[in-house]
Motif scaffolding. Structure first.
Motif, PDB file in Angstrom:
ATOM      1  N   THR A 284       0.874  -1.177   0.000  1.00 53.18           N
ATOM      2  CA  THR A 284       0.000   0.000   0.000  1.00 53.18           C
ATOM      3  C   THR A 284       0.907   1.222   0.000  1.00 53.18           C
ATOM      4  OG1 THR A 284      -1.736  -1.123   1.241  1.00 53.18           O
ATOM      5  CG2 THR A 284      -1.770   1.275   1.272  1.00 53.18           C
ATOM      6  N   LYS A 286       1.010   5.499  -0.175  1.00 51.84           N
ATOM      7  CA  LYS A 286       0.265   6.762  -0.101  1.00 51.84           C
ATOM      8  C   LYS A 286       1.248   7.925  -0.227  1.00 51.84           C
ATOM      9  CE  LYS A 286      -3.183   4.826   3.046  1.00 51.84           C
ATOM     10  NZ  LYS A 286      -3.807   4.904   4.377  1.00 51.84           N
ATOM     11  N   ILE A 306      -2.701   0.149  -3.978  1.00 56.25           N
ATOM     12  CA  ILE A 306      -3.445  -0.529  -2.911  1.00 56.25           C
ATOM     13  C   ILE A 306      -3.338  -2.042  -3.093  1.00 56.25           C
ATOM     14  CG2 ILE A 306      -5.067   1.370  -2.537  1.00 56.25           C
ATOM     15  CD1 ILE A 306      -7.123  -0.120  -4.271  1.00 56.25           C
ATOM     16  N   ASP A 351      -7.352   7.205  -0.028  1.00 55.21           N
ATOM     17  CA  ASP A 351      -7.035   6.673   1.310  1.00 55.21           C
ATOM     18  C   ASP A 351      -8.136   5.719   1.786  1.00 55.21           C
ATOM     19  OD1 ASP A 351      -4.729   8.155   1.322  1.00 55.21           O
ATOM     20  OD2 ASP A 351      -5.444   9.672   2.736  1.00 55.21           O
ATOM     21  N   ALA A 352      -9.379   6.054   1.464  1.00 54.05           N
ATOM     22  CA  ALA A 352     -10.510   5.216   1.903  1.00 54.05           C
ATOM     23  C   ALA A 352     -10.496   3.852   1.209  1.00 54.05           C
ATOM     24  CB  ALA A 352     -11.835   5.935   1.642  1.00 54.05           C
ATOM     25  N   GLU A 355      -7.908   1.586   2.721  1.00 53.82           N
ATOM     26  CA  GLU A 355      -8.369   0.998   3.984  1.00 53.82           C
ATOM     27  C   GLU A 355      -9.370  -0.135   3.723  1.00 53.82           C
ATOM     28  OE1 GLU A 355      -9.155   0.191   7.965  1.00 53.82           O
ATOM     29  OE2 GLU A 355      -7.477   1.281   7.066  1.00 53.82           O
ATOM     30  N   TYR A 358      -7.596  -3.278   2.401  1.00 56.06           N
ATOM     31  CA  TYR A 358      -6.877  -3.998   3.456  1.00 56.06           C
ATOM     32  C   TYR A 358      -7.861  -4.819   4.304  1.00 56.06           C
ATOM     33  CZ  TYR A 358      -4.048  -4.923   7.547  1.00 56.06           C
ATOM     34  OH  TYR A 358      -3.405  -5.561   8.579  1.00 56.06           O
ATOM     35  N   ARG A 359      -8.977  -4.186   4.672  1.00 57.68           N
ATOM     36  CA  ARG A 359      -9.985  -4.881   5.488  1.00 57.68           C
ATOM     37  C   ARG A 359     -10.580  -6.079   4.752  1.00 57.68           C
ATOM     38  NH1 ARG A 359     -13.990  -0.306   8.054  1.00 57.68           N
ATOM     39  NH2 ARG A 359     -12.419   1.082   8.944  1.00 57.68           N
ATOM     40  N   SER A 406     -14.738   7.597   0.364  1.00 58.39           N
ATOM     41  CA  SER A 406     -14.649   8.038   1.765  1.00 58.39           C
ATOM     42  C   SER A 406     -16.028   8.019   2.432  1.00 58.39           C
ATOM     43  CB  SER A 406     -14.032   9.444   1.854  1.00 58.39           C
ATOM     44  OG  SER A 406     -14.742  10.342   1.035  1.00 58.39           O
ATOM     45  N   LEU A 409     -17.041   4.311   3.038  1.00 61.13           N
ATOM     46  CA  LEU A 409     -16.337   3.774   4.210  1.00 61.13           C
ATOM     47  C   LEU A 409     -17.024   4.223   5.499  1.00 61.13           C
ATOM     48  CD1 LEU A 409     -13.913   2.348   5.582  1.00 61.13           C
ATOM     49  CD2 LEU A 409     -12.615   4.463   5.272  1.00 61.13           C
ATOM     50  N   ASP A 413     -18.999   1.800   8.202  1.00 59.86           N
ATOM     51  CA  ASP A 413     -18.645   1.699   9.630  1.00 59.86           C
ATOM     52  C   ASP A 413     -19.889   1.852  10.512  1.00 59.86           C
ATOM     53  OD1 ASP A 413     -15.995   1.233   9.115  1.00 59.86           O
ATOM     54  OD2 ASP A 413     -15.342   3.304   9.467  1.00 59.86           O
TER      55      ASP A 413
END
Length: 446
Positions: A284, A286, A306, A351-352, A355, A358-359, A406, A409, A413
């Motif tokens: 990853t 950035k 990513i 960035d979102a 993440e 990865y999850r 974003s 995400l 959550d």
């Protein structure tokens, strides 16, 4: 139309070639440089994960009339087929109303994109090594060797589309106030292959993404047009159940017999492929800023590489182009503001999706075999079908909509917190599709 510029793109991958088509259609002169040979003239194999094309990427192709051409070389995939260790396969459909993603061979798509860019009038320079760029005046420095003699190539604007280890970004990193990070997963991957049956048909259901989840490692397979599947084995580099632990033919065969017994008949060249194909790394990356004045800009993996577990590397890169096109429409020849708004708009979303990707490894490798997780997905699907205006599952937000990553995400959550409460309800396994659960979710959404 904008005032024509002489624009260089470094990198002839998927994002670079599609960007070239967009810029050419706006009247610019476009040159694409790549240090590799022309992909159309080489045998591309052994180091690939099949690409998954979804709504965001399709939108970018559609805007330049290439949607049908590219979907024609893809296979629609409607669900995950989860192989849980026995002969049992659990199907998990992706979306509502038959929504699909498309499995496409990376090599096939890249060759097609180069053809289409050439037809649009983009000029390619293969086996041309770009070592550096002068940021202030968009001059590329090309030569046979890094410490040898270089030729200067002057442009009005340079785009770095040269991947996670970009030379263009490497130059930008040497400025003050440039933030950069890279993080390698301790998970690597290796390409394997399921050949077609003798009559050219697929050995497994071609409309499924096949997953063999085994905790911290997994096998995955996506169909190709020729009846084969590209398989990818994801495993830790070292430790127990790792690439390091599989050094001999016997260890490999025993490992597959223990963990993936139902693949014995479909992967006949397991030993040959495993020891021939390289073990690749997952990173990853950035950074920020992505641009320098009105002269240099990064796009795709060069500014937001990513891991591949959401299938959105290419889609996110294509969406960069969609946003760039919107800014060209808005700002015309004001390239400084155009590029500034492009990077500020895309950075939070890049960035979102990093993440989320990865999850998703955790979800695919471990949770897809977990009863509680499968129940959660069942409840979410049931509730969203009853209340489509109140609940769009996270996967659908990311894959079947154009909602900014974003926002998807953040909404995901919130939904997950609600589902944690629902799964803790007494006897949830028996009452999951009752009015009691429905009303509780509606209460929590308030």
């Amino acid at each position: 139309m904008q005032t024509p510029k002489k624009i260089a793109i470094v990198g002839s991958g998927l994002v670079g070639t599609l960007l070239g088509i967009y810029l050419k259609r706006r009247g610019h002169t476009v040159h694409i440089f790549d240090r590799s040979p022309d992909i159309r003239k080489i045998n591309f194999s052994g180091r690939s994960i099949n690409l998954v094309l979804s709504d965001r990427g399709i939108k970018t192709l559609k805007n330049v009339g290439l949607e049908d051409e590219i979907l024609g070389i893809g296979i629609p995939v409607e669900k995950r087929a989860i192989h849980t260790g026995t002969d049992r396969v659990t199907n998990q459909f992706y979306g509502l109303d038959g929504e699909v993603i498309y499995s496409i061979s990376r090599g096939l798509l890249n060759k097609k994109m180069v053809d289409l860019a050439e037809q649009a009038g983009v000029e390619f320079f293969f086996e041309s090594k770009i070592w550096d760029v002068t940021l202030t005046d968009a001059t590329l420095h090309m030569g046979e060797e890094e410490r040898g003699e270089w030729t200067e190539l002057k442009y009005d604007l340079v785009f770095g589309a040269d991947g996670a280890f970009s030379r263009i970004r490497h130059r930008m990193q040497r400025q003050s106030m440039f933030n950069y990070s890279q993080e390698f997963l301790n998970i690597g991957y290796k390409e394997l292959n399921i050949p077609a049956n003798s009559d050219g048909s697929h050995k497994l259901d071609e409309k499924s993404l096949h997953i063999w989840p085994r905790g911290n490692f997994m096998l995955m397979a996506l169909a190709n047009l020729d009846g084969s599947f590209t398989c990818t084995l994801f495993m830790p580099h070292d430790g127990e159940n790792s690439f390091e632990s599989l050094k001999t033919k016997e260890q490999l065969v025993d490992f597959f017999a223990q963990h993936f017994p139902d693949t014995k008949e479909v992967i006949p060249n397991l030993v040959e492929d495993f020891f021939k194909n390289p073990t690749s790394y997952l990173v990853t990356m950035k950074c920020f800023p992505w641009t320098y004045s009105d002269k240099v800009a990064l796009i795709g993996d060069a500014c937001h590489a990513i891991v591949p577990f959401y299938g959105h590397g290419m889609n996110a890169g294509f969406e960069d182009i969609t946003v760039l096109e919107e800014m060209m429409e808005k700002y015309g020849d004001d390239w400084a503001n155009l590029l500034n708004e492009y990077e500020n708009s895309r950075k939070p979303n890049a960035d979102a999706i990093a993440e989320l990707s990865y999850r998703n490894f955790m979800e695919m490798s471990a949770k897809t075999a977990d009863k509680r997780f499968l129940l959660q997905k069942k409840i979410e699907k049931w509730f969203s079908e009853k209340h489509p205006d109140k609940w769009i599952p996270l996967y659908s937000r990311v894959t079947f909509s154009h909602q900014p990553y974003s926002e998807a995400l953040a909404e995901g959550d919130k939904q997950n917190k609600i589902m944690e409460e629902i799964l803790n309800m007494e006897s949830i396994e028996e009452i999951w599709d009752t009015e009691v659960v429905e009303h509780r979710i509606l209460e929590l959404l308030k």
